[in-house]
Design a protein around this motif. Structure first.
Motif, mmCIF file in Angstrom:
data_model
loop_
_atom_site.group_PDB
_atom_site.id
_atom_site.type_symbol
_atom_site.label_atom_id
_atom_site.label_comp_id
_atom_site.label_asym_id
_atom_site.label_seq_id
_atom_site.Cartn_x
_atom_site.Cartn_y
_atom_site.Cartn_z
ATOM 1 N N ILE A 62 4.322 3.409 -10.849
ATOM 2 C CA ILE A 62 3.853 2.318 -9.995
ATOM 3 C C ILE A 62 4.476 1.011 -10.468
ATOM 4 C CG2 ILE A 62 1.832 1.111 -9.084
ATOM 5 C CD1 ILE A 62 1.940 4.110 -8.402
ATOM 6 N N LYS A 63 5.168 0.348 -9.562
ATOM 7 C CA LYS A 63 5.800 -0.939 -9.878
ATOM 8 C C LYS A 63 5.511 -1.977 -8.786
ATOM 9 C CE LYS A 63 8.646 -3.829 -11.989
ATOM 10 N NZ LYS A 63 8.344 -4.459 -13.289
ATOM 11 N N LYS A 64 5.781 -1.619 -7.546
ATOM 12 C CA LYS A 64 5.553 -2.541 -6.430
ATOM 13 C C LYS A 64 4.187 -2.248 -5.820
ATOM 14 C CE LYS A 64 7.971 -4.529 -2.448
ATOM 15 N NZ LYS A 64 9.144 -4.410 -1.529
ATOM 16 N N ASP A 112 4.527 1.077 -4.038
ATOM 17 C CA ASP A 112 4.173 2.320 -4.718
ATOM 18 C C ASP A 112 2.668 2.554 -4.683
ATOM 19 O OD1 ASP A 112 6.906 2.735 -5.653
ATOM 20 O OD2 ASP A 112 6.500 1.065 -7.022
ATOM 21 N N ALA A 113 1.910 1.461 -4.509
ATOM 22 C CA ALA A 113 0.458 1.566 -4.439
ATOM 23 C C ALA A 113 -0.065 0.513 -3.475
ATOM 24 C CB ALA A 113 -0.174 1.376 -5.819
ATOM 25 N N PHE A 114 -1.195 0.822 -2.846
ATOM 26 C CA PHE A 114 -1.836 -0.090 -1.909
ATOM 27 C C PHE A 114 -3.301 -0.211 -2.293
ATOM 28 C CE2 PHE A 114 -3.416 -0.672 2.718
ATOM 29 C CZ PHE A 114 -3.466 -2.048 2.549
ATOM 30 N N ILE A 115 -3.694 -1.400 -2.720
ATOM 31 C CA ILE A 115 -5.065 -1.658 -3.162
ATOM 32 C C ILE A 115 -5.840 -2.324 -2.046
ATOM 33 C CG2 ILE A 115 -6.502 -2.840 -4.858
ATOM 34 C CD1 ILE A 115 -3.947 -2.947 -6.644
ATOM 35 N N THR A 116 -6.938 -1.712 -1.628
ATOM 36 C CA THR A 116 -7.749 -2.271 -0.557
ATOM 37 C C THR A 116 -9.110 -1.589 -0.569
ATOM 38 O OG1 THR A 116 -7.765 -2.827 1.809
ATOM 39 C CG2 THR A 116 -6.848 -0.686 1.196
ATOM 40 N N ALA A 117 -9.762 -1.522 0.601
ATOM 41 C CA ALA A 117 -11.098 -0.916 0.668
ATOM 42 C C ALA A 117 -11.351 -0.321 2.053
ATOM 43 C CB ALA A 117 -12.164 -1.967 0.349
ATOM 44 N N ASP A 118 -12.420 0.452 2.111
ATOM 45 C CA ASP A 118 -12.966 0.979 3.377
ATOM 46 C C ASP A 118 -12.070 1.990 4.083
ATOM 47 O OD1 ASP A 118 -15.034 -0.730 2.845
ATOM 48 O OD2 ASP A 118 -14.482 -2.222 4.337
ATOM 49 N N PHE A 119 -11.257 2.728 3.334
ATOM 50 C CA PHE A 119 -10.481 3.804 3.939
ATOM 51 C C PHE A 119 -11.401 4.952 4.325
ATOM 52 C CE2 PHE A 119 -6.415 2.034 2.990
ATOM 53 C CZ PHE A 119 -5.494 2.779 3.734
ATOM 54 N N LYS A 141 3.684 8.973 0.167
ATOM 55 C CA LYS A 141 4.653 7.871 0.104
ATOM 56 C C LYS A 141 4.191 6.743 -0.818
ATOM 57 C CE LYS A 141 6.254 8.905 4.773
ATOM 58 N NZ LYS A 141 6.305 8.466 6.191
ATOM 59 N N LEU A 142 2.898 6.641 -1.024
ATOM 60 C CA LEU A 142 2.343 5.674 -1.966
ATOM 61 C C LEU A 142 0.954 6.127 -2.372
ATOM 62 C CD1 LEU A 142 0.215 4.261 0.067
ATOM 63 C CD2 LEU A 142 1.881 2.445 0.290
ATOM 64 N N VAL A 143 0.382 5.439 -3.341
ATOM 65 C CA VAL A 143 -0.982 5.712 -3.781
ATOM 66 C C VAL A 143 -1.917 4.726 -3.106
ATOM 67 C CG1 VAL A 143 -2.575 5.717 -5.739
ATOM 68 C CG2 VAL A 143 -0.254 6.606 -6.015
ATOM 69 N N ILE A 144 -2.882 5.234 -2.374
ATOM 70 C CA ILE A 144 -3.951 4.381 -1.855
ATOM 71 C C ILE A 144 -5.016 4.277 -2.935
ATOM 72 C CG2 ILE A 144 -5.808 4.169 -0.159
ATOM 73 C CD1 ILE A 144 -4.049 5.748 1.804
ATOM 74 N N ALA A 145 -5.384 3.055 -3.284
ATOM 75 C CA ALA A 145 -6.441 2.822 -4.268
ATOM 76 C C ALA A 145 -7.539 2.011 -3.591
ATOM 77 C CB ALA A 145 -5.896 2.086 -5.482
ATOM 78 N N ASP A 146 -8.580 2.697 -3.181
ATOM 79 C CA ASP A 146 -9.712 2.073 -2.502
ATOM 80 C C ASP A 146 -10.739 1.682 -3.562
ATOM 81 O OD1 ASP A 146 -12.176 1.597 -1.146
ATOM 82 O OD2 ASP A 146 -11.533 2.842 0.541
#
Length: 365
Positions: free
Chosen positions: A278-280, A301-308, A319-324
Motif C-alpha cells: 500500500i502506497k497510494k 492501493d487502498a480506499f479509506i471510507t465508511a458505510d460500504f 484492484k485495491l483494498v477497501i478499508a471501511d
C-alpha cells in the motif's frame, strides 16, 4: 459576537454552494443578529448535545451533520429530530451545520484524514464542476490596469496556485451616445471609436457580487459592456474525496494497524489482499462508496471510507483494498478542526468541543 460574523467566516472557509444538492448545510435555526454567548461544536446534534450547550451557556451549536436533513412538516416532538429543534428554539440556541461543503474543501474533513495519515502531495479525488464563471469586459487602454487590479482584489483571477490571471487583447470599440447621456469619451450623436482592451478573467460563483461591484465602481464608462459565462471547468481544489501517498509503502496488515492507530478505530472492515504493498491512498470521510470507481481509476492501493454495503465490497475486484472504518470514526476529528478554526479566528468567543460521543453505533468486541 454576533452570529452573522461566525456564519460568514464558516461560509468563507466552506462556501454553501459547495454542498451537494441533497444537503441542508447552513443556519438551521436562529437569528443572524443574535449575540452569541458561547459555541459548542459536535459531529451530530442530539438532545444530549443541546443539554450540554445549555449547561455550558452556549447559544450556538455547530455540527457537521445537519439535524434537519429531510423536510419537516410538523414539530410535535414525536422523534428526536423534532425534539432537538423544539428544545433548541425554546432555549434560544442557534443550530448551524457545515456538512458536504466542508467535505468538498481540501482543508476540510478529508484534509484532516490525509493529515492524520501523513499523506504526501494530497489532492482532490473528483474535482467539482459548476463553481466557476468567466467575466469578459471592454475597457479603455489607459484604465485597464486599474480595472484589472480592482477585479483581482475582489477575488477574480485565481487559478489553483496562481493569482491575478487574465487574458487581454486590444481592439477597436465603437459606440454612439444618445441624447441625455454623459459619455466618458466621444460626443452625443456621433459614432466614436476607442482603443480598448478586452479583459477576460475567471472567478468563483460565490464571489460574483464582489466582482461585479468592483467592475461597476472602477470602470470609467457610463454604460459598461460585459459578459458573464458559467464554466464547466472543474476546480481542482474543490470536490469529493482526496488521494495522496504514504511516506513509506506498507504491507496490508501493517497498513491496517497503522490506520487503526492513526484514526483511533476499534474495527476495520476490509477486502482481501491485492498482492502489492500500500502506497497510494484515497480517502472519503463518511459514506464514500460512490467514489470507489474514481479511487480505482486514480491508481489507489487502498480506499479509506465508511458505510460500504456487503455486495459493494465485491466491486473492489482485487484492484485495491477497501478499508471501511465507520462513519463516525472517519469524521470524528472534524469537530476538532472546527473548534480550532473558531478559536483561532474568534479568540474572544468561548468555544467548547463537546464531551459527548454521538456515535449511534456501538461495537461488542
Amino acid at each position: 459576537m454576533r452570529l452573522a460574523a461566525i456564519t460568514k467566516y464558516l461560509e468563507t472557509y466552506a462556501p454553501l454552494n459547495y454542498q451537494e444538492d441533497y444537503d441542508n448545510s447552513g443556519l438551521l435555526t436562529g437569528d443572524t443578529n443574535q449575540e452569541i454567548t458561547g459555541a459548542l461544536v459536535a459531529l451530530d446534534c442530539t438532545e444530549d448535545i443541546v443539554d450540554e450547550a445549555i449547561a455550558k451557556n452556549c447559544n450556538l451549536i455547530i455540527t457537521h451533520h445537519p439535524i434537519v436533513f429531510k423536510g419537516l412538516k410538523k414539530l410535535t416532538g414525536k422523534n428526536y429530530v423534532e425534539r432537538v429543534i423544539i428544545k433548541a428554539i425554546r432555549n434560544n440556541i442557534a443550530l448551524y451545520a457545515i456538512h458536504t461543503n466542508l467535505d468538498s474543501v481540501q482543508n476540510g474533513v478529508n484534509g484532516v484524514i490525509c493529515k492524520r495519515l501523513g499523506l504526501q502531495q494530497s489532492r482532490t479525488l473528483v474535482p467539482k464542476a459548476g463553481v466557476l464563471k468567466k467575466l469578459i469586459t471592454f475597457c479603455p487602454v489607459a484604465h485597464a490596469a486599474r480595472l484589472r487590479e480592482a477585479l483581482f482584489a475582489a477575488g477574480a483571477g485565481d487559478i489553483a496556485n496562481y493569482s491575478e490571471c487574465s487574458f487581454n487583447t486590444e481592439g477597436i470599440g465603437t459606440f454612439k451616445a444618445s441624447a441625455g447621456t454623459q459619455p466618458f469619451v466621444g460626443q452625443q450623436g456621433i459614432q466614436h471609436q476607442e482603443q480598448e482592451v478586452r479583459i477576460e478573467t475567471v472567478f468563483l460563483i460565490q464571489d460574483e457580487r464582489k466582482v461585479l461591484l468592483a467592475l461597476l465602481e472602477n470602470h470609467p464608462y457610463e454604460e459598461i459592456a460585459y459578459d458573464i459565462y458559467p464554466l464547466e471547468n472543474k476546480l481542482n481544489t474543490v470536490g469529493s474525496g482526496m488521494v495522496g501517498w504514504l511516506e513509506e509503502e506498507m504491507d496490508m496488515v501493517d497498513f491496517l494497524r497503522f490506520l487503526k492507530s492513526r484514526m483511533n478505530v476499534t474495527v476495520i472492515r476490509h477486502t482481501r489482499e491485492i498482492g502489492r504493498k500500500i502506497k497510494k491512498v484515497a480517502v472519503c470521510g463518511g459514506s464514500g462508496s460512490f467514489l470507489l470507481g474514481n479511487a480505482i481509476a486514480a491508481g489507489a492501493d487502498a480506499f479509506i471510507t465508511a458505510d460500504f454495503k456487503y455486495h459493494e465490497f465485491f466491486d473492489a475486484d482485487g484492484k485495491l483494498v477497501i478499508a471501511d472504518i465507520g462513519h463516525f470514526e472517519s469524521e470524528q476529528f472534524t469537530s476538532d478542526l472546527l473548534t480550532d478554526l473558531l478559536r483561532a479566528k474568534f479568540p474572544e468567543l468561548t468555544t467548547h468541543l463537546t464531551e459527548q460521543k454521538t456515535n449511534p453505533i456501538h461495537y461488542f468486541i
